[in-house]
Scaffold this active site. Structure first.
Site, PDB file in Angstrom:
ATOM      1  N   ARG A 193      29.384  49.833  31.023  1.00  0.00           N
ATOM      2  CA  ARG A 193      29.679  49.819  32.460  1.00  0.00           C
ATOM      3  C   ARG A 193      29.486  51.162  33.176  1.00  0.00           C
ATOM      4  O   ARG A 193      30.438  51.774  33.668  1.00  0.00           O
ATOM      5  CB  ARG A 193      31.091  49.282  32.697  1.00  0.00           C
ATOM      6  CG  ARG A 193      31.248  47.882  32.171  1.00  0.00           C
ATOM      7  CD  ARG A 193      32.595  47.307  32.441  1.00  0.00           C
ATOM      8  NE  ARG A 193      32.741  46.734  33.762  1.00  0.00           N
ATOM      9  CZ  ARG A 193      33.844  46.138  34.189  1.00  0.00           C
ATOM     10  NH1 ARG A 193      34.878  46.047  33.410  1.00  0.00           N
ATOM     11  NH2 ARG A 193      33.905  45.632  35.397  1.00  0.00           N
ATOM     12  N   ASP A 252      33.496  36.325  34.717  1.00  0.00           N
ATOM     13  CA  ASP A 252      34.963  36.399  34.675  1.00  0.00           C
ATOM     14  C   ASP A 252      35.623  35.069  34.299  1.00  0.00           C
ATOM     15  O   ASP A 252      36.852  35.016  34.159  1.00  0.00           O
ATOM     16  CB  ASP A 252      35.514  36.896  36.026  1.00  0.00           C
ATOM     17  CG  ASP A 252      35.314  38.399  36.211  1.00  0.00           C
ATOM     18  OD1 ASP A 252      34.898  39.077  35.247  1.00  0.00           O
ATOM     19  OD2 ASP A 252      35.573  38.894  37.320  1.00  0.00           O
ATOM     20  N   LYS A 276      42.134  39.536  43.798  1.00  0.00           N
ATOM     21  CA  LYS A 276      42.222  40.948  43.406  1.00  0.00           C
ATOM     22  C   LYS A 276      40.913  41.668  43.702  1.00  0.00           C
ATOM     23  O   LYS A 276      40.912  42.774  44.247  1.00  0.00           O
ATOM     24  CB  LYS A 276      42.554  41.039  41.915  1.00  0.00           C
ATOM     25  CG  LYS A 276      42.307  42.393  41.306  1.00  0.00           C
ATOM     26  CD  LYS A 276      42.543  42.405  39.830  1.00  0.00           C
ATOM     27  CE  LYS A 276      41.354  42.101  38.959  1.00  0.00           C
ATOM     28  NZ  LYS A 276      40.340  43.163  38.879  1.00  0.00           N
ATOM     29  N   ASN A 277      39.806  41.047  43.351  1.00  0.00           N
ATOM     30  CA  ASN A 277      38.518  41.740  43.479  1.00  0.00           C
ATOM     31  C   ASN A 277      38.029  41.851  44.923  1.00  0.00           C
ATOM     32  O   ASN A 277      37.055  42.552  45.188  1.00  0.00           O
ATOM     33  CB  ASN A 277      37.449  41.066  42.611  1.00  0.00           C
ATOM     34  CG  ASN A 277      37.623  41.390  41.140  1.00  0.00           C
ATOM     35  OD1 ASN A 277      38.486  42.177  40.788  1.00  0.00           O
ATOM     36  ND2 ASN A 277      36.812  40.770  40.300  1.00  0.00           N
ATOM     37  N   CYS A 294      34.639  51.147  28.234  1.00  0.00           N
ATOM     38  CA  CYS A 294      35.408  49.995  28.671  1.00  0.00           C
ATOM     39  C   CYS A 294      35.265  48.940  27.590  1.00  0.00           C
ATOM     40  O   CYS A 294      34.207  48.833  26.968  1.00  0.00           O
ATOM     41  CB  CYS A 294      34.817  49.516  29.987  1.00  0.00           C
ATOM     42  SG  CYS A 294      35.383  47.919  30.499  1.00  0.00           S
ATOM     43  N   ARG A 338      47.225  42.849  35.008  1.00  0.00           N
ATOM     44  CA  ARG A 338      46.309  43.573  35.906  1.00  0.00           C
ATOM     45  C   ARG A 338      45.741  42.648  36.977  1.00  0.00           C
ATOM     46  O   ARG A 338      45.405  43.100  38.076  1.00  0.00           O
ATOM     47  CB  ARG A 338      45.130  44.156  35.115  1.00  0.00           C
ATOM     48  CG  ARG A 338      45.463  45.364  34.282  1.00  0.00           C
ATOM     49  CD  ARG A 338      44.197  45.985  33.743  1.00  0.00           C
ATOM     50  NE  ARG A 338      43.194  46.051  34.771  1.00  0.00           N
ATOM     51  CZ  ARG A 338      41.875  45.922  34.579  1.00  0.00           C
ATOM     52  NH1 ARG A 338      41.408  45.733  33.374  1.00  0.00           N
ATOM     53  NH2 ARG A 338      41.046  45.978  35.578  1.00  0.00           N
TER      54      ARG A 338
HETATM   55  C1  UD1 Z   1      32.826  43.417  39.209  1.00  0.00           C
HETATM   56  C2  UD1 Z   1      34.172  42.746  39.081  1.00  0.00           C
HETATM   57  C3  UD1 Z   1      34.375  42.228  37.671  1.00  0.00           C
HETATM   58  C4  UD1 Z   1      33.213  41.326  37.266  1.00  0.00           C
HETATM   59  C5  UD1 Z   1      31.877  42.020  37.519  1.00  0.00           C
HETATM   60  C6  UD1 Z   1      30.692  41.089  37.324  1.00  0.00           C
HETATM   61  C7  UD1 Z   1      35.512  43.962  40.693  1.00  0.00           C
HETATM   62  C8  UD1 Z   1      36.607  44.918  40.944  1.00  0.00           C
HETATM   63  N1  UD1 Z   1      35.192  43.727  39.411  1.00  0.00           N
HETATM   64  O1  UD1 Z   1      32.817  44.522  38.293  1.00  0.00           O
HETATM   65  O2  UD1 Z   1      35.601  41.498  37.626  1.00  0.00           O
HETATM   66  O3  UD1 Z   1      33.314  41.018  35.894  1.00  0.00           O
HETATM   67  O4  UD1 Z   1      31.803  42.495  38.875  1.00  0.00           O
HETATM   68  O5  UD1 Z   1      30.815  39.958  38.126  1.00  0.00           O
HETATM   69  O6  UD1 Z   1      34.965  43.380  41.612  1.00  0.00           O
HETATM   70  N2  UD1 Z   1      25.843  48.361  36.096  1.00  0.00           N
HETATM   71  C9  UD1 Z   1      25.004  49.423  35.855  1.00  0.00           C
HETATM   72  N3  UD1 Z   1      25.105  50.525  36.682  1.00  0.00           N
HETATM   73  C10 UD1 Z   1      25.989  50.597  37.711  1.00  0.00           C
HETATM   74  C11 UD1 Z   1      26.831  49.496  37.956  1.00  0.00           C
HETATM   75  C12 UD1 Z   1      26.735  48.379  37.140  1.00  0.00           C
HETATM   76  O7  UD1 Z   1      24.217  49.400  34.921  1.00  0.00           O
HETATM   77  O8  UD1 Z   1      26.009  51.620  38.413  1.00  0.00           O
HETATM   78  C13 UD1 Z   1      25.774  47.162  35.239  1.00  0.00           C
HETATM   79  C14 UD1 Z   1      27.059  46.885  34.465  1.00  0.00           C
HETATM   80  O9  UD1 Z   1      27.139  47.642  33.277  1.00  0.00           O
HETATM   81  C15 UD1 Z   1      26.964  45.396  34.219  1.00  0.00           C
HETATM   82  C16 UD1 Z   1      26.248  44.886  35.483  1.00  0.00           C
HETATM   83  O10 UD1 Z   1      25.614  46.018  36.046  1.00  0.00           O
HETATM   84  O11 UD1 Z   1      26.175  45.124  33.088  1.00  0.00           O
HETATM   85  C17 UD1 Z   1      27.146  44.259  36.511  1.00  0.00           C
HETATM   86  O12 UD1 Z   1      28.231  45.119  36.761  1.00  0.00           O
HETATM   87  P1  UD1 Z   1      28.960  45.183  38.160  1.00  0.00           P
HETATM   88  O13 UD1 Z   1      28.560  44.021  39.007  1.00  0.00           O
HETATM   89  O14 UD1 Z   1      28.801  46.544  38.724  1.00  0.00           O
HETATM   90  O15 UD1 Z   1      30.480  44.994  37.726  1.00  0.00           O
HETATM   91  P2  UD1 Z   1      31.708  45.647  38.448  1.00  0.00           P
HETATM   92  O16 UD1 Z   1      31.380  45.817  39.893  1.00  0.00           O
HETATM   93  O17 UD1 Z   1      32.187  46.822  37.657  1.00  0.00           O
END
Ligand code: UD1
Length: 431
Positions: A125, A308, A22-23, A120, A400
């Site tokens: 996030r 995850d 999915k990701n 969330c 999902r």
């Molecule tokens: C992706 C995965 C999710 C997984 C996560 C971490 C997808 C669709 N989802 O989520 O399943 O749990 O990676 O492996 O691929 N952060 C910030 N600012 C930002 C973006 C992120 O502070 O602009 C922080 C987040 O709050 C979190 C950390 O960075 O604490 C990692 O998040 P991120 O890797 O971005 O997760 P997702 O990409 O949303």
């Protein structure tokens, strides 16, 4: 709302086939926004988030064909005309990954209006790093009424160092940079296999990306991308969930169609716990008939232990002898499953970002509530070894991201069925 009814106690025996990731599929679908030509993606999992992305792209004017079964889990996405480069709150609120359309829309259309994802269940996030990076590429971004509104002439390559490692942030900027003028250097990038898979698709579309899958990615911008055909990598989180299920139920499970090299941190931790596995190029056989011993995990970015799979590992830790400490490093509030596991008889203490699990605890069936995607998976695992019939409510969370989980589990001997909400018959005007 659907529920699962699971009677615990049966060892999982046989073969289960893993679906596409999915990701990886979500960013690859967003990448189709970058070209006027059709993009064909195979091994798309049949899960709710994919359907949400189909709706999201269709609302922008894309033609999206999505076929399962004989159509081999294939989608053809044709973004010839993007009449409305917008992602509404209605869609974004159900799936944060919708923000993946931001980078491609700005790069292709020069404008985008995408809802902020909001709160969330597993933490705040934010998407500040997506926004900061896109601004470095020259986009003008304002936030208004809960939306991110971006405009840009042609984006310009830049050097960007992510303050924090972000998976979808890396993917969003990677996509935007493909059509930027000149070279972009992305540093402190996520190294997840899903990032590398997206880059593989983008390169087939004519992009010039080097280093995806490492911390430094170099993109030489091109003026146009073309259509391509790409097969999505297997879902390492689904594979990890089934491997843990085989181990917990003292089963003998062959998890096929997966990529063992993406499962390194999990497999080595399971070996520490006492789980025996054998793997081939595309399968992992788990032989769970051995006592489990406690082990500590710390969630980290890839190639570390995946957040995850943290919830699923917690379910396993309840069945291991001794004390396991789980430290959740990625998200600040990702222990909601612990409360429900406690109700099933687990011994878990939460201390901020740490969970201390004392095992082995016999689990007993209870009515429990799924709170997010992976938390739901951990409750399914607990239910598979619990005494009696567990009812898991709100399984839309699991839908999902897991394709036909109940059919796959039933196929290897689990007693699981799905029931719909039973509404009491109303007596009233119509009798
Ligand atoms: C992706 C995965 C999710 C997984 C996560 C971490 C997808 C669709 N989802 O989520 O399943 O749990 O990676 O492996 O691929 N952060 C910030 N600012 C930002 C973006 C992120 O502070 O602009 C922080 C987040 O709050 C979190 C950390 O960075 O604490 C990692 O998040 P991120 O890797 O971005 O997760 P997702 O990409 O949303």
């Amino acid at each position: 709302m659907d529920k699962f009814v699971i009677r615990g106690g049966a060892p999982l025996l046989g073969t289960v086939r893993i679906s596409g990731a999915k990701n990886a599929a979500l960013p690859c679908m967003a990448a189709a926004l970058l070209t006027e030509d059709p993009v064909i993606l195979e091994n798309i999992p049949q899960v709710r988030d994919i359907e949400t992305t189909r709706k999201l792209l269709a609302a922008m004017g894309a033609e999206v064909e999505l076929g399962y079964g004989r159509a081999q889990h294939r989608t053809t996405i044709h973004c010839k005309n993007l009449a409305s480069p917008e992602a509404s709150y209605e869609l974004v609120k159900t799936m944060r990954a919708s923000t993946l359309v931001l980078g491609p829309l700005i790069a292709r259309c020069g404008r985008a209006r995408v809802s902020l994802p909001g709160g969330c269940a597993i933490g705040s996030r934010p998407i500040d790093l997506h926004i900061k990076g896109l601004e470095s590429l020259g986009a003008k971004i304002v936030q208004d009424h809960g939306y991110v509104e971006a405009t840009a002439d042609r984006l310009k390559g830049a050097e960007i160092v992510f303050d924090k490692i972000t998976v979808t942030g890396t993917e969003d900027l990677l996509m935007a940079a493909t059509l930027a003028e000149g070279e972009t250097l992305l540093q402190n990038c996520a190294r997840e296999p899903e990032v590398a898979d997206l880059a593989a698709l983008l390169n087939k579309m004519g992009a010039r990306i080097e280093g995806a899958g490492t911390a430094t990615i170099r993109v030489k911008g091109v003026s146009k991308l073309k259509g391509a055909k790409h097969r999505i990598i297997p879902d390492r989180i689904e594979a990890g969930t089934f491997i843990i299920a085989g181990a917990m139920t003292s089963g003998d499970l062959n998890v096929t169609g997966c990529e063992p090299s993406h499962l390194g941190a999990l497999l080595s931790k399971l070996h520490e716990v006492g789980v025996k596995t054998k793997h081939s190029a595309d399968s992992v056989r788990v032989m769970g008939d051995h006592p489990l011993a406690a082990a500590d995990i710390i969630t980290e970015e890839y190639p570390g232990f995946p957040t995850d799979v943290q919830a699923q590992f917690m379910a396993l830790a309840t069945q291991a002898e001794g004390t396991s400490v789980i430290t959740e490093n990625i998200f600040e509030n990702r222990f909601m499953h612990a409360q429900e596991l406690l109700r099933m008889g687990a011994n878990i203490k939460l201390e901020g970002r740490r969970a201390v699990i004392r095992g082995k605890s016999p689990l007993s069936a209870a009515a429990v509530l799924a709170s997010d995607l992976r938390a739901s998976a951990s409750l399914v695992l607990a239910a598979l070894v619990a005494d009696g019939e567990t009812i898991i409510d709100r399984v839309y969370h699991i839908d999902r991201g897991y394709e036909n989980i109940e059919e796959k589990l039933r196929g290897v001997g689990a007693e699981i069925k799905r029931i719909g909400e039973i509404f009491p018959r109303r007596r009233g005007a119509n009798g």
